[in-house]
Design a protein around this motif. Structure first.
Motif, PDB file in Angstrom:
ATOM      1  N   UNK A 174       0.813  -1.219   0.000  1.00 46.69           N
ATOM      2  CA  UNK A 174       0.000   0.000   0.000  1.00 46.69           C
ATOM      3  C   UNK A 174       0.843   1.263   0.000  1.00 46.69           C
ATOM      4  N   UNK A 175       0.469   2.206  -0.849  1.00 44.32           N
ATOM      5  CA  UNK A 175       1.092   3.535  -0.852  1.00 44.32           C
ATOM      6  C   UNK A 175       0.021   4.585  -0.605  1.00 44.32           C
ATOM      7  N   UNK A 176       0.463   5.793  -0.226  1.00 43.17           N
ATOM      8  CA  UNK A 176      -0.464   6.918  -0.195  1.00 43.17           C
ATOM      9  C   UNK A 176      -0.948   7.312   1.180  1.00 43.17           C
ATOM     10  N   UNK A 177      -2.075   8.001   1.163  1.00 47.01           N
ATOM     11  CA  UNK A 177      -2.606   8.656   2.364  1.00 47.01           C
ATOM     12  C   UNK A 177      -3.279   7.662   3.296  1.00 47.01           C
ATOM     13  N   UNK A 178      -3.814   8.188   4.411  1.00 48.48           N
ATOM     14  CA  UNK A 178      -4.508   7.319   5.364  1.00 48.48           C
ATOM     15  C   UNK A 178      -5.761   6.710   4.761  1.00 48.48           C
ATOM     16  N   UNK A 179      -6.388   7.430   3.814  1.00 46.41           N
ATOM     17  CA  UNK A 179      -7.572   6.861   3.153  1.00 46.41           C
ATOM     18  C   UNK A 179      -7.184   5.567   2.437  1.00 46.41           C
ATOM     19  N   UNK A 180      -6.026   5.616   1.785  1.00 45.17           N
ATOM     20  CA  UNK A 180      -5.564   4.423   1.077  1.00 45.17           C
ATOM     21  C   UNK A 180      -5.215   3.307   2.051  1.00 45.17           C
TER      22      UNK A 180
ATOM     23  N   UNK B   4      -7.023  -0.324   2.251  1.00 48.47           N
ATOM     24  CA  UNK B   4      -6.353  -1.630   2.247  1.00 48.47           C
ATOM     25  C   UNK B   4      -6.840  -2.492   3.412  1.00 48.47           C
ATOM     26  N   UNK B   5      -7.066  -1.852   4.573  1.00 47.19           N
ATOM     27  CA  UNK B   5      -7.589  -2.624   5.713  1.00 47.19           C
ATOM     28  C   UNK B   5      -8.950  -3.235   5.373  1.00 47.19           C
ATOM     29  N   UNK B   6      -9.757  -2.462   4.623  1.00 45.34           N
ATOM     30  CA  UNK B   6     -11.082  -2.982   4.250  1.00 45.34           C
ATOM     31  C   UNK B   6     -10.956  -4.082   3.195  1.00 45.34           C
ATOM     32  N   UNK B   7     -10.034  -3.886   2.251  1.00 39.15           N
ATOM     33  CA  UNK B   7      -9.822  -4.894   1.212  1.00 39.15           C
ATOM     34  C   UNK B   7      -9.346  -6.192   1.856  1.00 39.15           C
ATOM     35  N   UNK B   8      -8.402  -6.078   2.785  1.00 36.98           N
ATOM     36  CA  UNK B   8      -7.892  -7.273   3.471  1.00 36.98           C
ATOM     37  C   UNK B   8      -9.043  -7.981   4.187  1.00 36.98           C
TER      38      UNK B   8
ATOM     39  N   UNK C 148      -3.836  -1.968  16.989  1.00 38.12           N
ATOM     40  CA  UNK C 148      -4.799  -2.501  17.957  1.00 38.12           C
ATOM     41  C   UNK C 148      -5.487  -1.446  18.830  1.00 38.12           C
ATOM     42  N   UNK C 149      -5.030  -0.197  18.778  1.00 38.33           N
ATOM     43  CA  UNK C 149      -5.604   0.819  19.674  1.00 38.33           C
ATOM     44  C   UNK C 149      -6.285   1.955  18.916  1.00 38.33           C
ATOM     45  N   UNK C 150      -5.698   2.327  17.765  1.00 35.92           N
ATOM     46  CA  UNK C 150      -6.239   3.438  16.987  1.00 35.92           C
ATOM     47  C   UNK C 150      -6.893   2.884  15.726  1.00 35.92           C
ATOM     48  N   UNK C 151      -8.130   3.315  15.477  1.00 31.61           N
ATOM     49  CA  UNK C 151      -8.831   2.802  14.299  1.00 31.61           C
ATOM     50  C   UNK C 151      -9.298   3.957  13.420  1.00 31.61           C
ATOM     51  N   UNK C 152      -9.207   3.745  12.129  1.00 28.23           N
ATOM     52  CA  UNK C 152      -9.750   4.709  11.180  1.00 28.23           C
ATOM     53  C   UNK C 152     -11.228   4.423  10.931  1.00 28.23           C
ATOM     54  N   UNK C 153     -12.003   5.478  10.775  1.00 27.85           N
ATOM     55  CA  UNK C 153     -13.376   5.322  10.281  1.00 27.85           C
ATOM     56  C   UNK C 153     -13.564   6.323   9.144  1.00 27.85           C
ATOM     57  N   UNK C 154     -13.943   5.820   7.973  1.00 33.61           N
ATOM     58  CA  UNK C 154     -14.245   6.730   6.861  1.00 33.61           C
ATOM     59  C   UNK C 154     -15.617   7.343   7.104  1.00 33.61           C
TER      60      UNK C 154
ATOM     61  N   UNK D  58     -10.724  -0.637  21.227  1.00 40.23           N
ATOM     62  CA  UNK D  58     -10.050   0.517  20.610  1.00 40.23           C
ATOM     63  C   UNK D  58     -10.408   1.739  21.447  1.00 40.23           C
ATOM     64  N   UNK D  59      -9.449   2.637  21.653  1.00 39.24           N
ATOM     65  CA  UNK D  59      -9.743   3.835  22.437  1.00 39.24           C
ATOM     66  C   UNK D  59      -9.582   5.111  21.619  1.00 39.24           C
ATOM     67  N   UNK D  60      -8.891   5.012  20.471  1.00 39.28           N
ATOM     68  CA  UNK D  60      -8.706   6.210  19.647  1.00 39.28           C
ATOM     69  C   UNK D  60      -9.292   5.985  18.264  1.00 39.28           C
ATOM     70  N   UNK D  61     -10.013   6.999  17.805  1.00 42.62           N
ATOM     71  CA  UNK D  61     -10.624   6.906  16.481  1.00 42.62           C
ATOM     72  C   UNK D  61     -10.164   8.079  15.645  1.00 42.62           C
ATOM     73  N   UNK D  62      -9.847   7.783  14.401  1.00 47.06           N
ATOM     74  CA  UNK D  62      -9.498   8.856  13.473  1.00 47.06           C
ATOM     75  C   UNK D  62     -10.529   8.875  12.358  1.00 47.06           C
ATOM     76  N   UNK D  63     -11.280   9.973  12.293  1.00 44.10           N
ATOM     77  CA  UNK D  63     -12.293  10.107  11.251  1.00 44.10           C
ATOM     78  C   UNK D  63     -11.616  10.551   9.961  1.00 44.10           C
ATOM     79  N   UNK D  64     -11.941   9.864   8.887  1.00 44.96           N
ATOM     80  CA  UNK D  64     -11.231  10.101   7.627  1.00 44.96           C
ATOM     81  C   UNK D  64     -12.139  10.600   6.515  1.00 44.96           C
ATOM     82  N   UNK D  65     -11.568  11.459   5.696  1.00 47.02           N
ATOM     83  CA  UNK D  65     -12.230  11.902   4.471  1.00 47.02           C
ATOM     84  C   UNK D  65     -11.299  12.852   3.753  1.00 47.02           C
ATOM     85  N   UNK D  66     -11.484  13.007   2.440  1.00 42.53           N
ATOM     86  CA  UNK D  66     -10.656  13.979   1.709  1.00 42.53           C
ATOM     87  C   UNK D  66     -10.970  15.382   2.197  1.00 42.53           C
ATOM     88  N   UNK D  67     -12.218  15.579   2.612  1.00 42.04           N
ATOM     89  CA  UNK D  67     -12.614  16.868   3.177  1.00 42.04           C
ATOM     90  C   UNK D  67     -13.705  16.600   4.210  1.00 42.04           C
TER      91      UNK D  67
END
Ligand code: 5AD
Ligand code: SF4
Length: 444
Positions: free
Chosen positions: A10-16, A20-24, A144-150, A191-200
């Motif tokens: 995987x290359x690129x930003x956190x969205x990518x 990949x986590x979703x594809x896996x 295991x502690x920080x999770x992304x959510x789109x 999980x205790x930390x969440x990172x909300x993701x989006x291009x904007x």
């Protein structure tokens, strides 16, 4: 395919990274198992980024390497932004590739896998006209502690330099209900930390009747029991409302860090970049944050050498850095991208000049960071422990402001601290990280 092993790079930003986590997760759910090397895999996936540089050439070079190193009989898949951008041309230049799919087509991944398994040699997913988001219950998270959510996919802006609207399609927001459900599930999985993701993320608009804006969603995610930290990335200044700063002030679970990419300090260049805000608009947002009750860390992105950027424009950017005093920044040399408005602009800046400008930006910012980080010496910061650096005998922590704070702990390596939250006193400061000592032997 009888051998259901796969390897993904995987290359690129956190969205990518999150895609990949979703594809896996989707692949594992379909009976595949992940392996650590391309040699060991029957299916090799390559998740690509095209934001800067000669991305396409790099992809073809890497695909060639894969082919030579791993021999015959494998299935190759190119996904992500270069896949979307280059489309079927990938099959022409790399005939060993069997799947080309952009991120807007990942909802069709299970169907595409069936076609691959049936031996189909040309599977394509390039449709950008989708209203769907790639929500999957099968995400395989790396941390295991920080999770992304789109929360929102795609981008409706048209910044003159940027390829993203062409590679990720139009904006699609997820319902607040599905975001909150995912946050609660993550909390239940510790999980205790969440990172909300989006291009904007700022243009998030709940498609359900509740019609929450981003600030409301952010606040509600921060109120999910068990979630101690919420971050978000990335913001477009035009859509960044005061209500976000108010939410951070009111809700301690929201991290006091905002990444607000400015790109340039020149009014003229911002206009040519089609950024849709003036320097005055931007500075008003900086003021909101500087006047907040909490000490909000501000970081940014800078592009140097955009077509037509004069020495005076560049000096405006340097002046902005002095004025805002960012805690950190990413700087980039402008890189022409296919399909974008800027590719046709005159007054290209020579490469050596871009290099000169980026060096000056980085040196100035380094001095600012040394100064700002030194101000923290003696202060106590709560960190989430992310791991241990054996060689240095230090634990690696991250503060709410997103600074790395490496620290020693009285019990040395006796108890595993990873995943815990601890108060740490800052004792030393460098340009990019802090050093400190844990304030307690027990664990919060
Ligand atoms: N050239 C250089 N930098 C770019 N970025 C986006 N597109 C380009 C480009 N064509 C930078 C911007 C953006 C960050 C993610 O990448 O600064 O905020
Ligand atoms: Fe790269 Fe942009 Fe695609 Fe992210 S969205 S992978 S940064 S091109």
């Amino acid at each position: 395919m009888t051998d259901k092993t796969f390897y993904i790079e995987t290359f690129g930003c956190q969205m990518n990274a999150h895609d990949s986590e979703k594809v896996v997760g989707t692949l594992v759910h379909s009976g595949y198992s992940q392996v650590e090397t391309p040699e060991a895999a029957a299916l090799v996936l390559y998740n690509t980024c095209s934001i800067r540089d000669k991305a396409e050439q790099k992809v073809f070079h890497r695909l060639d390497q894969f082919k030579r190193a791993t021999g015959k009989g494998k299935v190759f898949a190119v996904i992500g932004c270069v896949a979307q951008q280059e489309g079927e041309r990938i099959f022409e230049r790399a005939p060993h590739v069997s799947l080309v799919a952009g991120s807007a087509s990942y909802t069709k991944l299970p169907e595409m896998l069936v076609q691959l398994e049936a031996g189909n040699r040309r599977v394509i997913g390039l449709n950008l006209e989708t209203a769907e988001t790639f929500d999957t219950p099968f995400t395989r998270r790396d941390n295991p502690h920080r999770a992304y959510i789109t929360i929102i996919e795609g981008c409706d802006k048209s910044c003159a330099y940027c390829v993203v609207p062409f590679t990720r399609g139009p904006e699609r927001s997820r319902t607040s209900e599905s975001v909150l459900r995912e946050a609660a599930e993550l909390a239940a999985s510790r999980y205790t930390e969440i990172q909300l993701l989006g291009q904007n993320v700022n243009s998030y608009r709940d498609p359900s009747p509740a019609a929450w804006d981003f600030a409301t969603l952010l606040d509600r995610v921060g109120r999910v029991p068990g979630i101690r930290r919420v971050r978000f990335t990335t913001s477009h200044p035009r859509d960044f409302g005061k209500s976000i700063v108010d939410a951070i002030d009111e809700n301690p679970a929201l991290c006091n860090h905002v990444h607000l990419p400015v790109q340039s300090g020149s009014i003229r260049v911002l206009d040519r970049m089609q950024r849709l805000y003036t320097l005055g608009d931007y500075m008003r947002r900086i003021e909101w944050m500087k006047k907040a009750r909490r000490n909000i860390s501000i970081t940014t992105d800078i592009i140097v050498g955009f077509p037509g950027e004069t020495e005076a424009d560049f000096q405006d950017t340097l002046r902005l850095l002095d004025e805002v005093e960012y805690d950190s920044l990413f700087s980039f040399k402008y890189s022409p991208r296919p399909n974008t408005a800027a590719i046709a602009m005159d007054d290209k800046i020579p490469e050596e000049e871009k290099t000169r400008r980026i060096t000056i930006v980085q040196e100035k910012q380094r001095a600012i960071q040394i100064r700002r980080n030194s101000d923290l010496i003696g202060k106590i910061e709560e960190v989430l422990v992310e791991g241990r650096n054996q060689a240095l005998g230090q634990w690696i922590g991250r503060t709410s402001q997103n600074r790395t704070l490496n620290f020693t702990h009285r019990d040395a390596a006796a108890e595993p601290l990873t995943g815990k939250y601890l108060p740490v006193q800052v004792t030393r400061a460098g340009p990019n990280s802090l050093v400190g000592e844990s304030m307690q032997c027990g664990v919060m």
